[in-house]
Design a protein around this motif. Structure first.
Motif, PDB file in Angstrom:
ATOM      1  N   VAL A  35       0.921  -1.216   0.129  1.00  0.00           N
ATOM      2  CA  VAL A  35       0.250   0.016  -0.120  1.00  0.00           C
ATOM      3  C   VAL A  35       0.971   1.284  -0.058  1.00  0.00           C
ATOM      4  N   ASP A  36       1.952   1.387   0.769  1.00  0.00           N
ATOM      5  CA  ASP A  36       2.914   2.564   0.852  1.00  0.00           C
ATOM      6  C   ASP A  36       3.471   2.711  -0.572  1.00  0.00           C
ATOM      7  N   ASN A  37       3.760   1.527  -1.268  1.00  0.00           N
ATOM      8  CA  ASN A  37       4.582   1.732  -2.529  1.00  0.00           C
ATOM      9  C   ASN A  37       3.152   2.389  -3.226  1.00  0.00           C
ATOM     10  N   ILE A  38       2.065   1.770  -3.556  1.00  0.00           N
ATOM     11  CA  ILE A  38       1.046   2.514  -4.260  1.00  0.00           C
ATOM     12  C   ILE A  38       0.711   3.770  -4.014  1.00  0.00           C
ATOM     13  N   ASP A  39       0.856   4.155  -2.782  1.00  0.00           N
ATOM     14  CA  ASP A  39       0.525   5.833  -2.420  1.00  0.00           C
ATOM     15  C   ASP A  39       1.655   6.467  -3.034  1.00  0.00           C
ATOM     16  N   ALA A  40       2.975   6.057  -2.973  1.00  0.00           N
ATOM     17  CA  ALA A  40       3.959   6.829  -3.567  1.00  0.00           C
ATOM     18  C   ALA A  40       3.851   6.898  -4.872  1.00  0.00           C
ATOM     19  N   ALA A  41       3.407   6.056  -5.671  1.00  0.00           N
ATOM     20  CA  ALA A  41       3.212   5.938  -7.168  1.00  0.00           C
ATOM     21  C   ALA A  41       1.859   7.068  -7.385  1.00  0.00           C
ATOM     22  N   VAL A  42       0.930   6.868  -6.528  1.00  0.00           N
ATOM     23  CA  VAL A  42      -0.143   7.798  -6.877  1.00  0.00           C
ATOM     24  C   VAL A  42       0.324   9.272  -6.590  1.00  0.00           C
ATOM     25  N   ILE A  43       1.290   9.448  -5.567  1.00  0.00           N
ATOM     26  CA  ILE A  43       1.889  10.922  -5.482  1.00  0.00           C
ATOM     27  C   ILE A  43       2.639  11.320  -6.927  1.00  0.00           C
ATOM     28  N   HIS A  44       3.220  10.431  -7.208  1.00  0.00           N
ATOM     29  CA  HIS A  44       4.271  10.710  -8.295  1.00  0.00           C
ATOM     30  C   HIS A  44       3.378  11.073  -9.640  1.00  0.00           C
ATOM     31  N   MET A  45       2.348  10.146  -9.843  1.00  0.00           N
ATOM     32  CA  MET A  45       1.057  10.251 -10.958  1.00  0.00           C
ATOM     33  C   MET A  45       0.463  11.780 -10.888  1.00  0.00           C
ATOM     34  N   LEU A  46       0.319  12.031  -9.382  1.00  0.00           N
ATOM     35  CA  LEU A  46      -0.501  13.351  -9.173  1.00  0.00           C
ATOM     36  C   LEU A  46       0.460  14.621  -9.586  1.00  0.00           C
ATOM     37  N   THR A  47       1.638  14.458  -9.218  1.00  0.00           N
ATOM     38  CA  THR A  47       2.599  15.203  -9.732  1.00  0.00           C
ATOM     39  C   THR A  47       2.733  15.514 -10.958  1.00  0.00           C
ATOM     40  N   GLU A  48       2.838  14.532 -12.038  1.00  0.00           N
ATOM     41  CA  GLU A  48       2.763  14.394 -13.434  1.00  0.00           C
ATOM     42  C   GLU A  48       1.491  15.221 -14.043  1.00  0.00           C
ATOM     43  N   ARG A  49       0.469  14.807 -13.143  1.00  0.00           N
ATOM     44  CA  ARG A  49      -0.957  15.582 -13.640  1.00  0.00           C
ATOM     45  C   ARG A  49      -1.008  16.946 -13.430  1.00  0.00           C
ATOM     46  N   PHE A  50      -0.192  17.369 -12.357  1.00  0.00           N
ATOM     47  CA  PHE A  50      -0.278  18.903 -12.225  1.00  0.00           C
ATOM     48  C   PHE A  50       0.557  19.625 -12.953  1.00  0.00           C
ATOM     49  N   ARG A  51       1.764  18.908 -13.315  1.00  0.00           N
ATOM     50  CA  ARG A  51       2.766  19.534 -14.169  1.00  0.00           C
ATOM     51  C   ARG A  51       1.842  19.679 -15.501  1.00  0.00           C
ATOM     52  N   VAL A  52       1.146  18.870 -16.010  1.00  0.00           N
ATOM     53  CA  VAL A  52       0.368  18.790 -17.271  1.00  0.00           C
ATOM     54  C   VAL A  52      -0.839  19.936 -16.978  1.00  0.00           C
ATOM     55  N   THR A  53      -1.242  20.001 -16.037  1.00  0.00           N
ATOM     56  CA  THR A  53      -2.392  20.991 -15.602  1.00  0.00           C
ATOM     57  C   THR A  53      -1.878  22.403 -15.789  1.00  0.00           C
ATOM     58  N   ARG A  54      -0.680  22.670 -15.174  1.00  0.00           N
ATOM     59  CA  ARG A  54      -0.014  23.958 -15.441  1.00  0.00           C
ATOM     60  C   ARG A  54       0.204  24.275 -16.681  1.00  0.00           C
ATOM     61  N   GLN A  55       0.582  23.341 -17.432  1.00  0.00           N
ATOM     62  CA  GLN A  55       0.684  23.734 -19.056  1.00  0.00           C
ATOM     63  C   GLN A  55      -0.576  24.189 -19.753  1.00  0.00           C
ATOM     64  N   ILE A  56      -1.869  23.396 -19.204  1.00  0.00           N
ATOM     65  CA  ILE A  56      -3.227  23.477 -19.827  1.00  0.00           C
ATOM     66  C   ILE A  56      -3.550  25.183 -19.158  1.00  0.00           C
ATOM     67  N   SER A  57      -3.173  25.516 -17.863  1.00  0.00           N
ATOM     68  CA  SER A  57      -3.369  26.604 -17.386  1.00  0.00           C
ATOM     69  C   SER A  57      -2.954  27.907 -18.255  1.00  0.00           C
ATOM     70  N   HIS A  58      -1.353  27.757 -18.551  1.00  0.00           N
ATOM     71  CA  HIS A  58      -1.060  28.795 -19.410  1.00  0.00           C
ATOM     72  C   HIS A  58      -1.598  28.841 -20.733  1.00  0.00           C
ATOM     73  N   LEU A  59      -1.918  27.769 -21.445  1.00  0.00           N
ATOM     74  CA  LEU A  59      -2.563  27.798 -22.791  1.00  0.00           C
ATOM     75  C   LEU A  59      -3.890  28.556 -22.410  1.00  0.00           C
ATOM     76  N   LYS A  60      -4.559  28.114 -21.709  1.00  0.00           N
ATOM     77  CA  LYS A  60      -6.192  28.791 -21.511  1.00  0.00           C
ATOM     78  C   LYS A  60      -5.768  30.093 -21.318  1.00  0.00           C
ATOM     79  N   ALA A  61      -5.104  30.553 -20.236  1.00  0.00           N
ATOM     80  CA  ALA A  61      -4.844  32.050 -19.866  1.00  0.00           C
ATOM     81  C   ALA A  61      -4.567  32.732 -21.352  1.00  0.00           C
TER      82      ALA A  61
END
Length: 117
Positions: A35-61
């Motif tokens: 479970v701890d390993n899965i939680d770490a993977a989820v955090i890494h995936m969320l980090t990547e998700r929000f990296r992409v989200t910031r790119q979308i934010s700049h394009l939207k702006a």
């Protein structure tokens, strides 16, 4: 025995005198490591998700798009609920996840549009 005592005694029980109890406690500890390993993977995936989200934010702006896209969000709710249902996960949990990350993304979009980021 209170719930708190039961929750905190697993580690202590791994070395217990009763082999069956000790075995179960070790199994729980091994599964928790997974479970701890899965939680770490989820955090890494969320980090990547929000990296992409910031790119979308700049394009939207740059294009003058609104921070929120209710149509997209509705489609995503239905999509994730369906994926959850297919995988045997509570669809309400999937929807709660989406609202959590969508709300955070909208805050990022608003900050970028306001020139804060």
């Amino acid at each position: 025995m209170s719930n708190q005592e039961a929750e905190t005694s697993i580690h202590d029980q791994a070395g217990a005198g009763d082999p069956e109890v000790a075995n179960r406690a070790r199994e729980v500890e091994e599964l928790r490591a997974g479970v701890d390993n899965i939680d770490a993977a989820v955090i890494h995936m969320l980090t990547e998700r929000f990296r992409v989200t910031r790119q979308i934010s700049h394009l939207k702006a740059e294009a003058g798009f609104a921070p929120a896209d209710p149509g997209r969000e509705s489609e995503q709710v239905e999509r994730l609920r369906s994926l959850a249902q297919d995988g045997g996960l509570d669809p309400d949990l999937a929807e709660a996840y989406l609202h959590l990350v969508a709300d955070a993304a909208k805050r990022i979009h608003s900050r970028v549009a306001g020139g804060e980021v």
